[in-house]
Design a protein around this motif. Structure first.
Motif, PDB file in Angstrom:
ATOM      1  N   GLY A 146       0.791  -1.225   0.000  1.00 41.09           N
ATOM      2  CA  GLY A 146       0.000   0.000   0.000  1.00 41.09           C
ATOM      3  C   GLY A 146       0.822   1.273   0.000  1.00 41.09           C
ATOM      4  O   GLY A 146       0.262   2.366  -0.058  1.00 41.09           O
ATOM      5  N   LYS A 147       2.134   1.144   0.060  1.00 40.35           N
ATOM      6  CA  LYS A 147       2.954   2.348   0.181  1.00 40.35           C
ATOM      7  C   LYS A 147       3.980   2.493  -0.948  1.00 40.35           C
ATOM      8  O   LYS A 147       4.458   3.587  -1.203  1.00 40.35           O
ATOM      9  CB  LYS A 147       3.715   2.314   1.517  1.00 40.35           C
ATOM     10  N   TYR A 202       7.469  -6.963  -2.206  1.00 34.03           N
ATOM     11  CA  TYR A 202       7.152  -8.394  -2.219  1.00 34.03           C
ATOM     12  C   TYR A 202       8.193  -9.185  -1.441  1.00 34.03           C
ATOM     13  O   TYR A 202       9.401  -8.999  -1.642  1.00 34.03           O
ATOM     14  CB  TYR A 202       7.097  -8.911  -3.661  1.00 34.03           C
ATOM     15  N   LEU A 210      12.531  -6.435   7.650  1.00 31.83           N
ATOM     16  CA  LEU A 210      11.333  -5.666   7.957  1.00 31.83           C
ATOM     17  C   LEU A 210      10.112  -6.324   7.321  1.00 31.83           C
ATOM     18  O   LEU A 210      10.180  -6.814   6.203  1.00 31.83           O
ATOM     19  CB  LEU A 210      11.478  -4.250   7.393  1.00 31.83           C
ATOM     20  N   ASP A 211       9.006  -6.340   8.035  1.00 31.06           N
ATOM     21  CA  ASP A 211       7.741  -6.742   7.423  1.00 31.06           C
ATOM     22  C   ASP A 211       7.118  -5.486   6.826  1.00 31.06           C
ATOM     23  O   ASP A 211       6.639  -4.617   7.535  1.00 31.06           O
ATOM     24  CB  ASP A 211       6.808  -7.346   8.476  1.00 31.06           C
ATOM     25  N   MET A 212       7.144  -5.381   5.495  1.00 32.73           N
ATOM     26  CA  MET A 212       6.659  -4.167   4.855  1.00 32.73           C
ATOM     27  C   MET A 212       5.167  -4.209   4.520  1.00 32.73           C
ATOM     28  O   MET A 212       4.624  -3.263   3.964  1.00 32.73           O
ATOM     29  CB  MET A 212       7.468  -3.888   3.588  1.00 32.73           C
TER      30      MET A 212
END
Lengths: 364, 364, 364, 364
Positions: free
Chosen positions: A103-104, A119, A128-130
């Motif tokens: 979403g970013k 992804y 990091l969990d993006m």
């Protein structure tokens, strides 16, 4: 608002190593902010599932860990809401998409959330969990009684569409995205290569979008299914040269667009040779070897457009309407149903095309 | 209206067999309906010319007969009008396109006249002449003092553009069509592979269309020319891995679009690996072997768009304006000039990149 | 990672009723999940600001409550992170967009987040907060020392771009989105109507995207500014008929595209009359009366495309690169700077175009 | 090759002054280069015909001279060939387009030949004939036993389509071009305003292209016809507010696209108010007063796309396939047939919608 009793534990079919499946009892996950918990009703087996079980996606790091719960073509019922969820209520019947964007990133903001630039960034191993999710691939999937989902991956199912049919929303959506990227020429000729569930969906979608002549290329019982589901012409590539035949059927001009759904190594080459000047080829399949030949001078001389098509962004609502209207005859795609316990058996039957199997649905 | 004295005979450089060139005295052709006669002023040598001379286009039936007058990148002056011509007058300075469509087929009516469905139907050998022309390939070209052209292949040259520069209209147009098909992302990163005249034109066009970072991949003196003409980054593929470098230059994301102008067999593969998710690759070059590898799973996973780009439809006006404004610095592309008599020598110098040759212009 | 001391209270310029502005001391807001707190460095005054102050947007329910903190063209520094924020760190210099999409509706998922289907659902008055934000319009804005923002509205500022220039990212982005929707014809003629900050940005963007002739229509000192910033032709509509002049300048054919940035009631009519057959008109402005005339038969006969353009989705990165490269000369757009205390004075000067004011920036 | 006896003279229905029609005996025209002579079999009366008869197109200089032979929706048989014609043979059954481009201007070369830049340059009054034709408008039409046509305006009729139905190729093509420009959202909601022959064609085309809900807005017997031909919802604008109703039918979101085929002065305004954010409105109709209101702020805020749609370029093959497949039920559109002698009577009946008249066909 309906309320549902949520148990502490649930049954889940887990992959514990390549080619090792095991039923397990695991905790029912809890929905975080923007997520809901769903009671899984139907999970359709996708061609990628046996491949992942056998280790064919090691290059993609699928599965990312063990034990892993696979399953990404699913439908179910919302039974609990995480914080801040306002677009769904418990009781809603929903079909899921496999991808949710971060979403970013630049791609997500532009609507291309299946090719999210974040992804695979899942927060494991110190990273990091993006926020991107690929359920059933690198994030927990639907082969269980329950799972949690971000609401932006969910779509309400029309009343006249069953859970089993709705579980194919992702499958028919993969086809539809490719069909949209290639474009359907109203009154034109569309070719679909590969009469699996994705190809058959693509075929029905081409007809629904106004193609006058839809040609399916394949062989055996699946090709027969294409005929039954309305293909205008069926070409058995074992009996005749599909390139030659398509050119004959189009007065030497070639097809307006080709949907490559077979994954056969020589299909992209053939697709480029049977499509007209200025025509389009959608690469909807994947290949066991990444390096595939195309006729580059033909692509240049004939100004052919080849487009990769990744998963099913932004088409679920349309696919569900097509299921509802009958434009895609979902029931005819389903040949077998099994309980979760019989998942291994179901995969084996699906993979080896036993019993005329086409789409095999699990009901956890 | 100016009048011009037209001689009966003219000098022409003819191809009489593969690798056989001969000056000849031949009749000056007469313009038919919708055609004009032009006094050829400048003809630029294209990479396809030596290839045709050596027999490298036998598969395409180029040349179609002997003796054949080649030459398709040209400029000149209108000196006589055929019946019904109203859009030009004698004296007009004009630049030519290599293709004229039949005007009646489905592709021509839609504007895609370089991929005319009647391509190559030239009325020879008992067939029908359907009206498409590919000057210098299967129809008489510009390597002569005069030639006739359909007016729809002609464009008036701005006053401040010389004949020599205008003769590159077709060359820069081939680049421009590819650039338009791939699309230029304003503020983005564009890669051009192959710093020949087409690639250098593409590079300047990407900058003119708002690309923030144009990267040229090549080697040697042509790569130096790219730097001189304004490439933001030049990558020598003999010294570093261009895929790795492009990814570094784009924060790991990849280029927004890649213009493949090199014709090297491994360039399409590299192009697909250095372009971003949802990016575009234009195949502007042709290849000595039609069968070229692409990374098909990457194309699918990353939703890459590959587009063939055929010649230069509908861009000549724009290219001439870019020559006029200096957005394409035409003069800097021209390294040598020769009279028609020295055509063989000019081709030899051009083909072997002698004397830092880039664009070599013939003045008949 | 830098750390910043965050005070409990901050100064804010508030609207307390139509035409009533008051400095106030209010609590510094706290960032929620996915949000960051920013120290506001620069806020540019937009044409919509005085209009909102005077009550001109009552139809849109702007402002939604009192006291309200306006301000939507801004830049600043990230000083604190909310839960789960991984794409920014304290110390980052950022420019903001006015809109953040809900991320779940059909339009947001497709990338059209400025026309989010959940626009205006802000959780007030018993309704649901669906997650869209329009900062400075119906959600707290930047006219203060601090404000919180969702990270998807933020973009990192290139090192060579100042906070003051970066605060115009939204303004130049509004222009850019319109320019992209209308499309710029490389080598063609683009018209911009209205040389305010948006129109001047549009003008520079048209040039950066390859337009050969950019025509500005306006009057007075702002038209002079257009000339200074590079407009190829300036038409003073008080002195000559702009439609007639544009037709003259284009050989009777008309402009390729028109960017309507003036908001004058007769501009859409004129735009349609000066644009070529198949040309495009972008409606970037808004009008004091919603009902505006267009020449409908001309639109039909000439196949004109009129496109509304809403705010600045998906263009901030590009605009910031154009500021960085100088393609948009941001410094030349800024004429005045004021501290937050002088906001009323700044608005008055801006609104009445005093002192040659063009873009007026507040530094809180 | 069939041969046909061509008489010297033919019957023709001529307009000799506004509102004056007269049968005449006139010479059978002779085909020039690239033209064929056709025996006219069917001519459908278009809404523009009575308007032209009454002088309603004086602003467009239609008719350009007297006596003038009108008629532009036609089908017939090729009976003689002009020089150089190779794409047709005598005996071919053909349907005609009203427009042929000049083939040389920028718009024609790009495929936009109905908005040819040389429109109306017909060689009369000392001007140049640049080659564009608008048969039945400013060039001799089909209300006669014979007429000549450039071959690029002709399309072969599928065997199972009658001359009468084929004569509506232009009418259904006008609709189709608008439908393509607006775009049909598969699975979406399409609105058609105005259930005349163009609107009814548009309605059937929207369904053929995959729209899930096609809404027709109109009144009386034509609205009943829409229901009979498959409209999903019919809104009688005399009985209910169509804007309100469309919003209700779409959950408050609005239609995906609106085809404005009514020509009512308030329809564009309504169309913009019933279409969704990011939706499209095609202006297919013309208006008795050129100045038409649109809600400009709504267009801006909702990012609405309005597109003029001029005639039927590049869609005839598709329309003929849709007639052949039954996707457009041509027979149901035809309500009356008359011989050429009764043209005045036919027009009167058509214009006044007598006897449930919809499409009235003349058989010369």
């Amino acid at each position: 608002m309906e309320t549902f009793k949520i148990p502490e534990k649930m049954k889940a079919m887990t992959l514990t190593a390549y080619d090792k499946l095991a039923m397990a009892e695991v905790p029912v996950p809890k929905p975080g902010p923007g997520e809901v918990l769903c009671r899984i009703k139907s999970v359709a087996i996708c061609g990628s599932d046996p491949k992942m079980i056998h280790g064919g996606y090691s290059f993609a790091n699928w599965p990312p860990y063990y034990p892993f719960i696979m399953g990404h073509e699913w439908s179910g019922q919302v039974v609990a809401l995480g914080d801040g969820v306002k677009d769904f209520v418990p009781g809603d019947r929903v079909a899921g998409e496999a991808h949710v964007g971060c979403g970013k990133c630049d791609n997500c903001k532009k609507g291309h959330y299946t090719v999210c630039l974040n992804y695979g960034k899942d927060g494991k191993d110190g990273g990091l969990d993006m926020g991107h999710r690929h359920y059933g691939f690198y994030w927990q999937g639907a082969n269980a009684e329950y799972n949690v989902y971000k609401t932006s991956s969910l779509h309400k199912i029309p009343d006249n569409v069953s859970y089993d049919v709705a579980s194919m929303c992702d499958c028919a959506g993969v086809a539809f995205h490719g069909v949209e990227l290639a474009g359907v020429t109203p009154g034109g000729t569309s070719v679909v290569i590969g009469p699996g569930a994705i190809g058959l969906s693509a075929m029905m979608e081409c007809k629904a979008l106004g193609s006058s002549q839809v040609i399916m290329i394949g062989r055996g019982s699946k090709l027969e299914k294409a005929r039954e589901l309305g293909a205008d012409v069926c070409i058995d590539f074992e009996k005749e040269d599909p390139v030659k035949r398509v050119l004959e059927l189009t007065g030497g001009i070639g097809a307006d667009e080709v949907m490559e759904c077979s994954g056969a190594m020589d299909s992209p080459m053939k697709a480029c040779k049977m499509v007209r000047k200025t025509g389009s080829v959608a690469i909807i399949a994947t290949y066991h070897n990444d390096e595939v030949l195309i006729p580059a001078n033909t692509v240049n001389f004939n100004e052919i457009h080849i487009t990769g098509s990744k998963a099913n962004p932004n088409v679920s609502e349309q696919v569900l309407k097509f299921f509802s209207s009958g434009a895609i005859d979902g029931e005819k795609l389903i040949t077998h149903r099994f309980p979760l316990e019989d998942y291994a058996k179901a995969v084996e039957l699906f993979e080896n095309k036993k019993g005329g199997s086409l789409k095999v649905v699990i009901n956890p």
